[in-house]
Motif scaffolding. Structure first.
Motif, PDB file in Angstrom:
ATOM      1  N   VAL A  35      36.142 -39.681  10.728  1.00  0.00           N
ATOM      2  CA  VAL A  35      35.353 -39.739  12.002  1.00  0.00           C
ATOM      3  C   VAL A  35      36.035 -39.280  13.117  1.00  0.00           C
ATOM      4  N   ILE A  36      35.391 -38.429  13.985  1.00  0.00           N
ATOM      5  CA  ILE A  36      35.630 -37.796  14.843  1.00  0.00           C
ATOM      6  C   ILE A  36      35.650 -38.696  16.156  1.00  0.00           C
ATOM      7  N   CYS A  37      36.706 -38.968  17.100  1.00  0.00           N
ATOM      8  CA  CYS A  37      36.498 -39.631  18.370  1.00  0.00           C
ATOM      9  C   CYS A  37      36.821 -38.852  19.680  1.00  0.00           C
ATOM     10  N   GLY A  38      36.306 -39.225  20.697  1.00  0.00           N
ATOM     11  CA  GLY A  38      36.824 -38.446  21.931  1.00  0.00           C
ATOM     12  C   GLY A  38      35.619 -38.631  22.878  1.00  0.00           C
ATOM     13  N   SER A  39      36.011 -38.022  23.967  1.00  0.00           N
ATOM     14  CA  SER A  39      34.925 -38.107  25.110  1.00  0.00           C
ATOM     15  C   SER A  39      33.823 -36.919  24.666  1.00  0.00           C
ATOM     16  N   THR A  40      32.807 -37.224  25.193  1.00  0.00           N
ATOM     17  CA  THR A  40      31.644 -36.375  24.746  1.00  0.00           C
ATOM     18  C   THR A  40      31.630 -35.162  25.668  1.00  0.00           C
ATOM     19  N   ARG A  41      32.622 -35.076  26.812  1.00  0.00           N
ATOM     20  CA  ARG A  41      32.962 -33.781  27.163  1.00  0.00           C
ATOM     21  C   ARG A  41      33.414 -32.937  26.599  1.00  0.00           C
ATOM     22  N   PHE A  42      34.095 -33.103  25.349  1.00  0.00           N
ATOM     23  CA  PHE A  42      34.467 -32.329  24.217  1.00  0.00           C
ATOM     24  C   PHE A  42      33.456 -32.217  23.022  1.00  0.00           C
ATOM     25  N   THR A  43      31.903 -32.117  23.261  1.00  0.00           N
ATOM     26  CA  THR A  43      31.174 -31.982  22.446  1.00  0.00           C
ATOM     27  C   THR A  43      31.287 -30.689  21.471  1.00  0.00           C
ATOM     28  N   ALA A  44      31.502 -29.463  22.165  1.00  0.00           N
ATOM     29  CA  ALA A  44      31.835 -28.199  21.537  1.00  0.00           C
ATOM     30  C   ALA A  44      32.944 -28.365  20.527  1.00  0.00           C
ATOM     31  N   GLU A  45      34.091 -28.815  21.067  1.00  0.00           N
ATOM     32  CA  GLU A  45      35.172 -29.113  20.111  1.00  0.00           C
ATOM     33  C   GLU A  45      35.055 -29.877  18.954  1.00  0.00           C
ATOM     34  N   MET A  46      34.391 -31.130  19.349  1.00  0.00           N
ATOM     35  CA  MET A  46      33.858 -31.972  18.089  1.00  0.00           C
ATOM     36  C   MET A  46      33.118 -31.130  17.001  1.00  0.00           C
ATOM     37  N   ALA A  47      32.133 -30.204  17.424  1.00  0.00           N
ATOM     38  CA  ALA A  47      31.468 -29.281  16.686  1.00  0.00           C
ATOM     39  C   ALA A  47      32.370 -28.599  15.751  1.00  0.00           C
ATOM     40  N   ALA A  83      35.401 -45.082   7.739  1.00  0.00           N
ATOM     41  CA  ALA A  83      36.200 -43.884   7.610  1.00  0.00           C
ATOM     42  C   ALA A  83      37.532 -44.259   6.965  1.00  0.00           C
ATOM     43  N   ASP A  84      38.195 -43.336   6.311  1.00  0.00           N
ATOM     44  CA  ASP A  84      39.331 -43.342   5.835  1.00  0.00           C
ATOM     45  C   ASP A  84      40.417 -42.707   6.792  1.00  0.00           C
ATOM     46  N   GLU A  85      39.964 -41.998   7.963  1.00  0.00           N
ATOM     47  CA  GLU A  85      41.036 -41.588   8.828  1.00  0.00           C
ATOM     48  C   GLU A  85      40.155 -41.303  10.083  1.00  0.00           C
ATOM     49  N   VAL A  86      40.952 -41.047  11.254  1.00  0.00           N
ATOM     50  CA  VAL A  86      40.065 -40.616  12.581  1.00  0.00           C
ATOM     51  C   VAL A  86      40.997 -39.238  13.140  1.00  0.00           C
ATOM     52  N   LEU A  87      40.128 -38.460  13.638  1.00  0.00           N
ATOM     53  CA  LEU A  87      40.418 -37.574  14.434  1.00  0.00           C
ATOM     54  C   LEU A  87      39.992 -37.447  15.650  1.00  0.00           C
ATOM     55  N   VAL A  88      41.014 -37.464  16.753  1.00  0.00           N
ATOM     56  CA  VAL A  88      40.766 -37.543  18.065  1.00  0.00           C
ATOM     57  C   VAL A  88      40.726 -36.105  18.719  1.00  0.00           C
ATOM     58  N   VAL A  89      39.634 -35.746  19.508  1.00  0.00           N
ATOM     59  CA  VAL A  89      39.446 -34.591  19.971  1.00  0.00           C
ATOM     60  C   VAL A  89      39.512 -34.486  21.221  1.00  0.00           C
ATOM     61  N   GLY A  90      40.208 -33.544  21.892  1.00  0.00           N
ATOM     62  CA  GLY A  90      40.304 -33.242  23.116  1.00  0.00           C
ATOM     63  C   GLY A  90      41.712 -33.656  23.688  1.00  0.00           C
ATOM     64  N   ARG A  93      44.689 -38.969  13.892  1.00  0.00           N
ATOM     65  CA  ARG A  93      45.310 -37.518  14.078  1.00  0.00           C
ATOM     66  C   ARG A  93      44.821 -36.947  15.458  1.00  0.00           C
ATOM     67  N   PHE A  94      45.498 -36.322  16.021  1.00  0.00           N
ATOM     68  CA  PHE A  94      44.848 -35.875  17.399  1.00  0.00           C
ATOM     69  C   PHE A  94      44.965 -34.132  17.392  1.00  0.00           C
ATOM     70  N   THR A  95      43.805 -33.590  17.848  1.00  0.00           N
ATOM     71  CA  THR A  95      43.846 -32.069  18.311  1.00  0.00           C
ATOM     72  C   THR A  95      45.167 -31.806  19.398  1.00  0.00           C
ATOM     73  N   HIS A  96      45.143 -32.913  20.091  1.00  0.00           N
ATOM     74  CA  HIS A  96      46.316 -32.671  21.018  1.00  0.00           C
ATOM     75  C   HIS A  96      47.368 -33.966  21.100  1.00  0.00           C
ATOM     76  N   PRO A  97      48.266 -33.736  20.110  1.00  0.00           N
ATOM     77  CA  PRO A  97      49.139 -34.880  19.914  1.00  0.00           C
ATOM     78  C   PRO A  97      49.779 -35.485  21.244  1.00  0.00           C
ATOM     79  N   GLU A  98      49.867 -34.755  21.982  1.00  0.00           N
ATOM     80  CA  GLU A  98      50.461 -35.287  23.637  1.00  0.00           C
ATOM     81  C   GLU A  98      49.835 -36.316  24.281  1.00  0.00           C
ATOM     82  N   VAL A  99      48.423 -36.432  23.841  1.00  0.00           N
ATOM     83  CA  VAL A  99      47.613 -37.546  24.503  1.00  0.00           C
ATOM     84  C   VAL A  99      47.533 -38.924  23.778  1.00  0.00           C
ATOM     85  N   ASP A 100      48.295 -38.909  22.610  1.00  0.00           N
ATOM     86  CA  ASP A 100      48.499 -40.219  21.771  1.00  0.00           C
ATOM     87  C   ASP A 100      48.864 -41.213  22.733  1.00  0.00           C
TER      88      ASP A 100
END
Length: 131
Positions: free
Chosen positions: A27-39, A92-99, A121-128
Motif C-alpha cells: 500500500v502506498i501512503c503519503g501526501s496527495t501532493r505526491f500524486t505523480a510520485e505515487m503513480a 497489505a503485506d508492506e507499506v511504501l511511503v512516498v515523498g 519503506r520510504f522513498t525518502h528514508p530521512e523523513v521516517d
C-alpha cells in the motif's frame, strides 16, 4: 488433551493469502501532493520482479471535484477515506511511503502500519518519523 489455538482474523487473512499464492500487497501512503510520485511508485512496484499488487489513495481531495465541492461533504468523505486507507494497510503485506514530507495523516498511517507489524519503506528514508 490438546489445547485449541485461536487464530485471529488477521492470521486467517494472512493464511488465506498464502494459500491463494497471492503476490505481496503493497500500500502506498503519503501526501496527495505526491500524486505523480505515487503513480511512478505504483508502476515500479507492479512491474518489479516479483510483481506486487499495489493499492494507493484513490481520491485527491486537494484537487477540485464535484464529489467534494461542498465542505461538509468533503469532511465526511475525508473521514471515510481515512478509514478505507487503514483497511488497505490492514490488507497489505508492506507499506511504501512516498515523498519527502510526512504530514499528520501519513504519520498516523505509519504508526498504524507499524502497530500491525507491517514493514514500512520510504522513498525518502530521512523523513521516517521513527528514524
Amino acid at each position: 488433551m490438546s489445547s485449541t489455538q485461536l487464530i485471529t482474523p488477521e492470521g486467517q487473512l494472512a493464511e488465506a493469502k498464502r494459500q491463494l499464492s497471492l503476490p505481496r500487497i503493497v500500500v502506498i501512503c503519503g501526501s496527495t501532493r505526491f500524486t505523480a510520485e505515487m503513480a511512478e511508485a505504483e508502476l515500479r512496484e507492479t512491474s518489479a520482479r516479483p510483481a506486487k499488487i499495489v493499492v494507493k489513495p484513490g481520491c485527491d481531495l486537494k484537487s477540485q471535484h464535484e464529489l467534494w465541492s461542498d465542505p461538509v461533504e468533503a469532511e465526511a468523505l475525508k473521514i471515510r477515506l481515512d478509514e478505507l486507507h487503514r483497511s488497505k494497510i490492514l490488507l497489505a503485506d508492506e507499506v511504501l511511503v512516498v515523498g519527502d514530507y510526512i504530514g499528520d495523516s501519513t504519520r498516523a498511517e505509519i504508526a498504524y502500519a507499524r502497530s500491525l507489524g507491517r514493514p514500512v519503506r520510504f522513498t525518502h528514508p530521512e523523513v521516517d518519523p521513527d528514524a
